[in-house]
Write an enzyme that holds these catalytic residues in place. Structure first.
Site, PDB file in Angstrom:
ATOM      1  CE  LYS A   1      -3.886   1.770  -0.100  1.00 18.35           C
ATOM      2  NZ  LYS A   1      -3.522   2.782  -0.505  1.00 18.35           N
TER       3      LYS A   1
ATOM      4  CE  LYS B   1       2.893   7.308   6.756  1.00 18.58           C
ATOM      5  NZ  LYS B   1       2.791   8.435   5.717  1.00 18.58           N
TER       6      LYS B   1
ATOM      7  CE  LYS C   1       4.946   7.816  -0.701  1.00 19.92           C
ATOM      8  NZ  LYS C   1       3.512   7.800  -0.250  1.00 19.92           N
TER       9      LYS C   1
ATOM     10  CB  THR D   1      -3.752  12.979   5.282  1.00 17.44           C
ATOM     11  OG1 THR D   1      -3.610  11.885   4.134  1.00 17.44           O
ATOM     12  CG2 THR D   1      -1.634  13.026   5.910  1.00 17.44           C
TER      13      THR D   1
ATOM     14  CG  ASN E   1      -5.682  16.938   0.515  1.00 15.65           C
ATOM     15  OD1 ASN E   1      -6.516  17.422   0.242  1.00 15.65           O
ATOM     16  ND2 ASN E   1      -5.852  15.968   0.030  1.00 15.65           N
TER      17      ASN E   1
ATOM     18  CB  SER F   1      -5.934   4.712   1.146  1.00 12.43           C
ATOM     19  OG  SER F   1      -5.711   5.385   1.381  1.00 12.43           O
TER      20      SER F   1
END
Length: 431
Positions: A80, A104, A116, A204, A235, A364
């Site tokens: 992820k 994380k 990533k 976030t 954001n 997510s």
């Protein structure tokens, strides 16, 4: 405002993000007394994909782009992690970001690993139609390296819900008609109409705000009338500032890719946001503010500092200038190892990225579940779930920090790595 000590330090050679994350990991591995064989596995990535792909531009010319997808570890579940479009992307930075995602998701107790990716480009130089073709061609090139039960991308720097919609549509188009609806959760962070989650846009930033709120409550500090600065007004930075302002805190400095501004009397979060929408996303020349030098930004007098832009922004050069009593990491890897030592020695606490900005990946996860189960969740329900989950994680980190005498980053890594180690010990290593 709490006073913090000034400290002069001897400059060390500059380190990249990969060196930074490996230093953090090795420090934590020693604390956990990590099994040496598992340490060898976690020090390296599982898969590293570099793709060169052609795209036809609006003028008919073809450009070659360089894309990346790094899958660090999947011991706890599917890979992820976000996709970013930025000219500074290289394989080492993507490897570092993928590792941070592993820690994380583990810390948050999610059934995910870490990955990533992105494309080495400046998206501002391309039209909307070119960005769509670039995104779709990159998705096609990734092929089965992504998938709803294998590797699930999400938005990151310079990508958004529209980017995710293009990826989802392209990926689903490669499947048989009867299988397409089963692959909607190949990405998260989609638009609401395309299976996205209500509130995912603010998850976030809301998580950054909640982390600050939980920290302040533990310290018996009121957020009302406290001052803060934000690096990055996208954001994450905007939503963190939005919720802090609702709690009565005052924004006194902002920095983005275009410039830096300050006003000790306060800068309205909503008014600045509206200004950026009318000025190509830039904060430059915002009325009732003073332009300041880029190198002076972290020295702005404030209580809370929120780096919410890119990695390696707080360094040993500017860490001695910081006047805040708290650094809340909205970005991934914004503080170098050397800089953090300086901050801690000066009595400045740091809420680490793998805890502070984990609201995004938790959101997510909710979207992924919603798509998987064919459900629709309302915004109020989602924000309650997000706060409950983050509160649990924050409490665990705080308890580990206090019981083991560790700073918050070390405590967070301790919990994250221990969970992955347990998975390997229980499952064993094939063959």
């Amino acid at each position: 405002m709490t006073l913090v000590k000034e400290l002069k330090v001897k400059k060390q050679p500059k380190q990249g993000m990969l060196e930074n994350v490996l230093k953090q990991f090795n420090t934590a591995a020693d604390l956990v007394n990590l099994n040496p064989n598992i340490k060898k596995i976690l020090e390296v990535t599982n898969n590293e994909l570099i793709i060169h792909f052609p795209v036809r531009m609006d003028n008919g010319n073809v450009e070659i782009f360089k894309g990346y997808r790094v899958q660090h570890n999947n011991a706890l579940g599917p890979y992820k992690g976000g996709l970013r479009y930025h000219p500074t992307i290289d394989i080492d930075s993507v490897k570092a970001l993928a590792m941070w995602m592993t820690w994380k998701t583990s810390l948050a107790g999610l059934p995910y690993g870490g990955a990533k990716g992105g494309i080495q480009m400046d998206p501002s130089k391309y039209s909307a139609s070119e960005l769509e073709r670039i995104t779709r061609r990159f998705t096609y090139a990734l092929g089965e390296n992504i998938g709803p039960e294998h590797d699930i991308p999400a938005p990151d720097v310079n990508t958004n819900a529209q980017t995710m919609a293009w990826i989802a549509d392209t990926y689903m188009s490669t499947k048989a008609p009867s299988e397409r609806s089963k692959n909607q959760h190949v990405v998260t962070g989609k638009p609401i109409g395309s299976g996205g989650l209500e509130g995912r846009d603010r998850a976030t930033g809301y998580g950054v705000y909640l982390s600050i709120k939980f920290w302040a409550k533990n310290k018996k500090i009121e957020l009302k009338n406290k001052t803060f600065i934000v690096q990055g007004f996208g954001n994450v930075g905007y939503w963190a500032a939005h919720f802090l302002e609702l709690d009565g805190a005052k924004m006194v400095g902002v920095q983005d890719a275009f410039g830096s501004i300050s006003n000790k009397k306060g800068i309205s979060v909503e008014q600045l946001f509206e200004y950026t929408k009318a000025n190509n996303g830039s904060i430059v020349n915002y009325p009732n503010s003073n332009a300041i030098l880029k190198e002076d930004f972290f020295g702005v007098d404030c209580d809370i500092c929120i780096p919410a832009a890119l990695g390696n922004q707080i360094t040993e050069e500017n860490a001695p200038k910081i006047k805040a009593f708290l650094v809340a990491e909205g970005a991934n890897g914004p503080t170098t190892v050397e800089a953090e030592k300086i901050l801690l020695e000066r009595g400045i606490e740091v809420i680490p990225d793998i805890l502070c900005n984990s609201g995004g990946v938790i959101g997510s996860y909710f979207e992924w579940l919603q798509n998987r189960n064919g459900e629709l969740w309302e915004l109020e329900e989602i924000l309650v779930k997000l706060e409950k989950k983050l509160k649990e994680v924050f409490k665990k980190v705080l308890q580990a920090s206090e019981s083991k005498g560790l700073d918050m980053r070390s405590a967070a890594y301790f919990i994250a790595i221990e969970r992955i180690e347990k998975a390997y010990i229980q499952r064993g290593i094939f063959p």
